[in-house]
Design a protein around this motif. Structure first.
Motif, PDB file in Angstrom:
ATOM      1  N   GLY A  66      13.997 -25.543 -20.676  1.00 47.79           N
ATOM      2  CA  GLY A  66      14.656 -24.936 -21.828  1.00 47.79           C
ATOM      3  C   GLY A  66      14.319 -23.472 -22.055  1.00 47.79           C
ATOM      4  O   GLY A  66      14.895 -22.843 -22.945  1.00 47.79           O
ATOM      5  N   GLU A  67      13.406 -22.889 -21.248  1.00 49.78           N
ATOM      6  CA  GLU A  67      13.043 -21.473 -21.399  1.00 49.78           C
ATOM      7  C   GLU A  67      13.428 -20.702 -20.144  1.00 49.78           C
ATOM      8  O   GLU A  67      13.384 -21.234 -19.039  1.00 49.78           O
ATOM      9  N   GLU A  68      13.789 -19.433 -20.333  1.00 48.99           N
ATOM     10  CA  GLU A  68      14.167 -18.606 -19.196  1.00 48.99           C
ATOM     11  C   GLU A  68      12.993 -18.450 -18.229  1.00 48.99           C
ATOM     12  O   GLU A  68      11.845 -18.290 -18.648  1.00 48.99           O
ATOM     13  N   CYS A  69      13.312 -18.509 -16.951  1.00 45.58           N
ATOM     14  CA  CYS A  69      12.289 -18.340 -15.914  1.00 45.58           C
ATOM     15  C   CYS A  69      12.932 -17.616 -14.736  1.00 45.58           C
ATOM     16  O   CYS A  69      14.140 -17.368 -14.718  1.00 45.58           O
ATOM     17  N   GLU A  70      12.112 -17.286 -13.743  1.00 48.12           N
ATOM     18  CA  GLU A  70      12.626 -16.665 -12.537  1.00 48.12           C
ATOM     19  C   GLU A  70      12.339 -17.601 -11.365  1.00 48.12           C
ATOM     20  O   GLU A  70      11.200 -18.034 -11.184  1.00 48.12           O
ATOM     21  N   LEU A  71      13.381 -17.934 -10.610  1.00 45.34           N
ATOM     22  CA  LEU A  71      13.250 -18.823  -9.457  1.00 45.34           C
ATOM     23  C   LEU A  71      13.729 -18.101  -8.211  1.00 45.34           C
ATOM     24  O   LEU A  71      14.624 -17.266  -8.270  1.00 45.34           O
ATOM     25  N   GLU A  72      13.137 -18.471  -7.072  1.00 42.38           N
ATOM     26  CA  GLU A  72      13.540 -17.891  -5.796  1.00 42.38           C
ATOM     27  C   GLU A  72      14.617 -18.757  -5.165  1.00 42.38           C
ATOM     28  O   GLU A  72      14.508 -19.989  -5.142  1.00 42.38           O
ATOM     29  N   THR A  73      15.646 -18.116  -4.614  1.00 43.82           N
ATOM     30  CA  THR A  73      16.725 -18.843  -3.957  1.00 43.82           C
ATOM     31  C   THR A  73      16.369 -19.093  -2.486  1.00 43.82           C
ATOM     32  O   THR A  73      15.379 -18.575  -1.981  1.00 43.82           O
ATOM     33  N   PHE A  74      17.195 -19.860  -1.795  1.00 40.47           N
ATOM     34  CA  PHE A  74      16.990 -20.129  -0.371  1.00 40.47           C
ATOM     35  C   PHE A  74      17.005 -18.844   0.451  1.00 40.47           C
ATOM     36  O   PHE A  74      16.403 -18.778   1.512  1.00 40.47           O
ATOM     37  N   THR A  75      17.730 -17.835  -0.044  1.00 44.77           N
ATOM     38  CA  THR A  75      17.835 -16.573   0.698  1.00 44.77           C
ATOM     39  C   THR A  75      16.710 -15.607   0.333  1.00 44.77           C
ATOM     40  O   THR A  75      16.689 -14.485   0.811  1.00 44.77           O
ATOM     41  N   GLY A  76      15.783 -16.041  -0.505  1.00 41.05           N
ATOM     42  CA  GLY A  76      14.631 -15.212  -0.841  1.00 41.05           C
ATOM     43  C   GLY A  76      14.819 -14.317  -2.048  1.00 41.05           C
ATOM     44  O   GLY A  76      13.895 -13.592  -2.439  1.00 41.05           O
ATOM     45  N   GLU A  77      15.991 -14.350  -2.666  1.00 38.73           N
ATOM     46  CA  GLU A  77      16.232 -13.545  -3.871  1.00 38.73           C
ATOM     47  C   GLU A  77      15.612 -14.236  -5.088  1.00 38.73           C
ATOM     48  O   GLU A  77      15.526 -15.461  -5.130  1.00 38.73           O
ATOM     49  N   ASN A  78      15.211 -13.443  -6.071  1.00 40.68           N
ATOM     50  CA  ASN A  78      14.746 -13.998  -7.340  1.00 40.68           C
ATOM     51  C   ASN A  78      15.866 -13.876  -8.357  1.00 40.68           C
ATOM     52  O   ASN A  78      16.589 -12.877  -8.374  1.00 40.68           O
ATOM     53  N   ALA A  79      16.009 -14.895  -9.192  1.00 36.26           N
ATOM     54  CA  ALA A  79      17.064 -14.888 -10.206  1.00 36.26           C
ATOM     55  C   ALA A  79      16.549 -15.550 -11.479  1.00 36.26           C
ATOM     56  O   ALA A  79      15.812 -16.532 -11.421  1.00 36.26           O
ATOM     57  N   LYS A  80      16.946 -14.989 -12.616  1.00 34.62           N
ATOM     58  CA  LYS A  80      16.574 -15.572 -13.902  1.00 34.62           C
ATOM     59  C   LYS A  80      17.541 -16.709 -14.222  1.00 34.62           C
ATOM     60  O   LYS A  80      18.738 -16.617 -13.970  1.00 34.62           O
ATOM     61  N   THR A  81      16.973 -17.786 -14.785  1.00 32.11           N
ATOM     62  CA  THR A  81      17.776 -18.955 -15.114  1.00 32.11           C
ATOM     63  C   THR A  81      17.022 -19.804 -16.128  1.00 32.11           C
ATOM     64  O   THR A  81      15.902 -19.473 -16.515  1.00 32.11           O
ATOM     65  N   VAL A  82      17.633 -20.901 -16.554  1.00 34.84           N
ATOM     66  CA  VAL A  82      16.992 -21.856 -17.462  1.00 34.84           C
ATOM     67  C   VAL A  82      17.152 -23.249 -16.853  1.00 34.84           C
ATOM     68  O   VAL A  82      18.255 -23.653 -16.476  1.00 34.84           O
TER      69      VAL A  82
END
Length: 127
Positions: A66-82
């Motif tokens: 339920g809180e915004e976080c930053e996750l790494e994608t399969f391609t190595g990019e970081n993206a903010k999401t919930v």
């Protein structure tokens, strides 16, 4: 249900088509298709710490439902999401990839969808 535990990838379906669709280079797809990744999950209420080991690559995730976080994608990019949770399911959308991770006993089923292509991963608890 508590997600905490160590899980090993047992099988996966549609890996190559999915990875190609999200833009992973062919050599990376070839290297990754037979790796039996290990996911170590520590859950404390809504707080999660996940260590994913795939071959020599180790990715650490930390998030609170339920809180915004930053996750790494399969391609190595970081993206903010919930990340959202509904019962025994974790749901998140990162860079157009929808992910639903469901805990069913000692099995985790992760279904990822991108541009109509579905990639299914099944992992079993090993500890």
């Amino acid at each position: 249900m508590a997600f905490s535990g160590k899980y090993q990838l047992e099988s996966h379906e549609n890996f190559e088509a999915f990875m190609k669709a999200i833009g992973l280079p062919d050599d990376e797809i070839e290297k990754g298709k037979d790796i039996k990744s290990i996911s170590e999950i520590h859950q404390d209420g809504n707080d999660f710490k996940v260590t994913l080991t795939a071959g020599t690559k180790v990715v650490l995730y930390s998030f609170t439902v339920g809180e915004e976080c930053e996750l790494e994608t399969f391609t190595g990019e970081n993206a903010k999401t919930v990340v959202h949770m509904d019962g025994n399911k974790l749901m998140v959308c990162v860079k157009g990839i929808e992910s639903v991770t469901e805990l069913n006993g000692d099995t985790i089923i992760n279904i990822l969808t991108f541009d109509g292509i579905v990639y299914k991963r099944i992992s079993r608890r090993i500890s």
